[in-house]
Scaffold this motif. Structure first.
Motif, PDB file in Angstrom:
ATOM      1  N   THR A   1       0.815  -1.215   0.000  1.00  0.00           N
ATOM      2  CA  THR A   1       0.000   0.000   0.000  1.00  0.00           C
ATOM      3  C   THR A   1       0.856   1.275   0.000  1.00  0.00           C
ATOM      4  N   ASP A   2       2.170   1.147   0.231  1.00  0.00           N
ATOM      5  CA  ASP A   2       3.043   2.321   0.182  1.00  0.00           C
ATOM      6  C   ASP A   2       3.077   2.939  -1.211  1.00  0.00           C
ATOM      7  N   PHE A   3       2.679   2.169  -2.237  1.00  0.00           N
ATOM      8  CA  PHE A   3       2.709   2.659  -3.612  1.00  0.00           C
ATOM      9  C   PHE A   3       1.368   3.250  -4.059  1.00  0.00           C
ATOM     10  N   ASP A   4       0.399   3.341  -3.142  1.00  0.00           N
ATOM     11  CA  ASP A   4      -0.919   3.878  -3.467  1.00  0.00           C
ATOM     12  C   ASP A   4      -0.919   5.395  -3.267  1.00  0.00           C
ATOM     13  N   PHE A   5      -1.000   6.132  -4.357  1.00  0.00           N
ATOM     14  CA  PHE A   5      -1.005   7.586  -4.293  1.00  0.00           C
ATOM     15  C   PHE A   5      -2.162   8.134  -5.112  1.00  0.00           C
ATOM     16  N   ASP A   6      -2.706   9.273  -4.652  1.00  0.00           N
ATOM     17  CA  ASP A   6      -3.725  10.001  -5.396  1.00  0.00           C
ATOM     18  C   ASP A   6      -3.063  11.122  -6.191  1.00  0.00           C
ATOM     19  N   ASN A   7      -3.790  11.659  -7.138  1.00  0.00           N
ATOM     20  CA  ASN A   7      -3.265  12.757  -7.948  1.00  0.00           C
ATOM     21  C   ASN A   7      -2.941  13.983  -7.106  1.00  0.00           C
ATOM     22  N   ASP A   8      -3.626  14.118  -5.966  1.00  0.00           N
ATOM     23  CA  ASP A   8      -3.415  15.287  -5.107  1.00  0.00           C
ATOM     24  C   ASP A   8      -2.208  15.136  -4.199  1.00  0.00           C
ATOM     25  N   ASP A   9      -1.540  13.965  -4.219  1.00  0.00           N
ATOM     26  CA  ASP A   9      -0.421  13.727  -3.309  1.00  0.00           C
ATOM     27  C   ASP A   9       0.878  14.380  -3.771  1.00  0.00           C
ATOM     28  N   GLY A  10       0.877  14.942  -4.963  1.00  0.00           N
ATOM     29  CA  GLY A  10       2.089  15.565  -5.467  1.00  0.00           C
ATOM     30  C   GLY A  10       2.979  14.563  -6.183  1.00  0.00           C
ATOM     31  N   PRO A  11       4.042  15.045  -6.835  1.00  0.00           N
ATOM     32  CA  PRO A  11       4.907  14.154  -7.619  1.00  0.00           C
ATOM     33  C   PRO A  11       5.739  13.224  -6.735  1.00  0.00           C
ATOM     34  N   ILE A  12       6.034  12.047  -7.270  1.00  0.00           N
ATOM     35  CA  ILE A  12       6.952  11.121  -6.627  1.00  0.00           C
ATOM     36  C   ILE A  12       8.317  11.328  -7.272  1.00  0.00           C
ATOM     37  N   THR A  13       9.295  11.650  -6.480  1.00  0.00           N
ATOM     38  CA  THR A  13      10.635  11.897  -7.011  1.00  0.00           C
ATOM     39  C   THR A  13      11.543  10.711  -6.712  1.00  0.00           C
ATOM     40  N   TYR A  14      12.628  10.609  -7.480  1.00  0.00           N
ATOM     41  CA  TYR A  14      13.631   9.585  -7.199  1.00  0.00           C
ATOM     42  C   TYR A  14      15.028  10.170  -7.369  1.00  0.00           C
ATOM     43  N   ARG A  15      15.972   9.568  -6.668  1.00  0.00           N
ATOM     44  CA  ARG A  15      17.387   9.907  -6.809  1.00  0.00           C
ATOM     45  C   ARG A  15      18.123   8.673  -7.301  1.00  0.00           C
ATOM     46  N   THR A  16      19.110   8.875  -8.159  1.00  0.00           N
ATOM     47  CA  THR A  16      19.834   7.779  -8.784  1.00  0.00           C
ATOM     48  C   THR A  16      21.267   7.736  -8.271  1.00  0.00           C
ATOM     49  N   TYR A  17      21.723   6.541  -7.872  1.00  0.00           N
ATOM     50  CA  TYR A  17      23.071   6.357  -7.343  1.00  0.00           C
ATOM     51  C   TYR A  17      23.782   5.271  -8.141  1.00  0.00           C
ATOM     52  N   PHE A  18      25.089   5.381  -8.265  1.00  0.00           N
ATOM     53  CA  PHE A  18      25.875   4.343  -8.919  1.00  0.00           C
ATOM     54  C   PHE A  18      27.197   4.166  -8.165  1.00  0.00           C
ATOM     55  N   ASN A  19      27.870   3.022  -8.390  1.00  0.00           N
ATOM     56  CA  ASN A  19      29.181   2.805  -7.777  1.00  0.00           C
ATOM     57  C   ASN A  19      30.212   2.487  -8.860  1.00  0.00           C
ATOM     58  N   SER A  20      31.398   2.068  -8.453  1.00  0.00           N
ATOM     59  CA  SER A  20      32.511   1.870  -9.396  1.00  0.00           C
ATOM     60  C   SER A  20      32.669   0.419  -9.829  1.00  0.00           C
ATOM     61  N   GLU A  21      31.767  -0.469  -9.437  1.00  0.00           N
ATOM     62  CA  GLU A  21      31.863  -1.867  -9.844  1.00  0.00           C
ATOM     63  C   GLU A  21      31.608  -1.999 -11.346  1.00  0.00           C
TER      64      GLU A  21
ATOM     65  N   ARG B   1      21.125   2.275  -8.102  1.00  0.00           N
ATOM     66  CA  ARG B   1      20.066   2.305  -7.083  1.00  0.00           C
ATOM     67  C   ARG B   1      19.210   3.550  -7.268  1.00  0.00           C
ATOM     68  N   MET B   2      17.920   3.390  -7.074  1.00  0.00           N
ATOM     69  CA  MET B   2      16.990   4.511  -7.090  1.00  0.00           C
ATOM     70  C   MET B   2      16.213   4.532  -5.803  1.00  0.00           C
ATOM     71  N   ASP B   3      16.239   5.649  -5.118  1.00  0.00           N
ATOM     72  CA  ASP B   3      15.438   5.854  -3.917  1.00  0.00           C
ATOM     73  C   ASP B   3      14.226   6.700  -4.279  1.00  0.00           C
ATOM     74  N   PHE B   4      13.035   6.254  -3.874  1.00  0.00           N
ATOM     75  CA  PHE B   4      11.791   6.943  -4.214  1.00  0.00           C
ATOM     76  C   PHE B   4      11.255   7.699  -2.996  1.00  0.00           C
ATOM     77  N   PHE B   5      10.838   8.949  -3.232  1.00  0.00           N
ATOM     78  CA  PHE B   5      10.386   9.826  -2.156  1.00  0.00           C
ATOM     79  C   PHE B   5       8.989  10.360  -2.447  1.00  0.00           C
ATOM     80  N   ALA B   6       8.135  10.330  -1.430  1.00  0.00           N
ATOM     81  CA  ALA B   6       6.863  11.037  -1.526  1.00  0.00           C
ATOM     82  C   ALA B   6       7.133  12.532  -1.384  1.00  0.00           C
TER      83      ALA B   6
END
Length: 267
Positions: free
Chosen positions: A70-90, A96-101
């Motif tokens: 249910t953490d992925f249940d959002f209404d149109n009024d909840d605002g945009p869901i943003t993400y940040r992208t991370y990478f390493n040297s392997e 990795r992407m972290d998702f934020f309400a």
């Protein structure tokens, strides 16, 4: 992208500690030079997808971490869901992407994968993040398993990726009980249903997660190759179907009432 110093294995360990649940997922990165930016991430086990400008395609396999479906249940009024992208040297690098309400300081979900599509070789401008929306996949598909101990008439269908279980009873055939809706139904193929046990993996397909709830009346009908869950007495639509990986033991019974089912949150 934002640089992450930890290895893929260490990030897996950290995310498994931070979040309560995880499932397989696939991501398609539209980050090639000269093309528009976009992302699509699909997680069939929880029947969800994240869409940023593009509505199709899947690619790199990885893991989606979360606390509850249910953490992925959002209404149109909840605002945009943003993400940040991370990478390493392997090599291949961990992505990795972290998702934020909206306005949240901590992510409610994270996706981790390896760069098997060689993103780094296709673009020199991998974005630090972006925004999009989480929405339902139709229908959902999850791993599930069917269980019954020999000393009980109770059958339990467990669906861990969506945190649900269904409980119903098979008939006591020693008393000549008949159930079903003019179809073959499970009776453990024995004069006494309590003498057989079940421990069968399979796939569960469902339409709406909200219908898999104790407040929604449900009944079950089944054959050796499937178990169908219906909303009450309405057999024109189904709420879910379990497909076992091995044929279930059945007997044929006619002209009775299908057993009722109770859905619960899986603890």
């Amino acid at each position: 992208m934002i640089y992450a110093s930890k290895s893929f294995a260490n990030q897996i360990s950290d995310l498994a500690t931070t979040f309560k649940a995880s499932c397989a997922a696939k991501a398609r990165f539209y980050w090639e030079d000269g093309n528009g930016r976009g992302l699509r991430l699909e997680a069939t086990d929880v029947r969800k997808e994240f869409v940023e400008t593009v509505e199709f395609g899947s690619g790199q396999e990885g893991f989606l971490f979360y606390n509850a479906p249910t953490d992925f249940d959002f209404d149109n009024d909840d605002g945009p869901i943003t993400y940040r992208t991370y990478f390493n040297s392997e090599n291949p690098m961990a992505v990795r992407m972290d998702f934020f309400a909206a306005a949240a300081a901590n992510p409610f979900s994270s996706f981790l994968s390896r760069d098997t599509d060689a993103i780094r070789g296709k673009t020199t401008d991998i974005p630090d993040g972006g925004s999009g929306k989480w929405q339902d996949l139709q229908p959902g598909t999850s791993f599930a398993s069917l269980h019954k101990v020999s000393s009980s008439f109770e059958v339990v269908l467990k669906v861990p990726p969506i945190g649900k279980e269904a409980i119903f009873n098979v008939p006591d055939n020693s008393q000549g009980q008949s159930i079903g809706n003019s179809t073959a139904v499970l009776s453990c193929a024995s004069p006494d249903a309590s003498s057989s046990s079940l421990d069968t993996p399979g796939v569960f397909r469902f339409v709406k997660l909200s219908e898999l709830d104790s407040s929604v009346p449900s009944v079950v009908n089944y054959d050796g190759d499937r178990i169908i869950f219906y909303p009450g007495s309405d057999h024109s639509e189904f709420t879910g179907v379990f497909f076992p990986l091995e044929v279930l033991p059945i007997d044929n019974h006619l002209d009775g009432n299908p057993p009722s089912v109770t859905w619960h949150d899986l603890k």
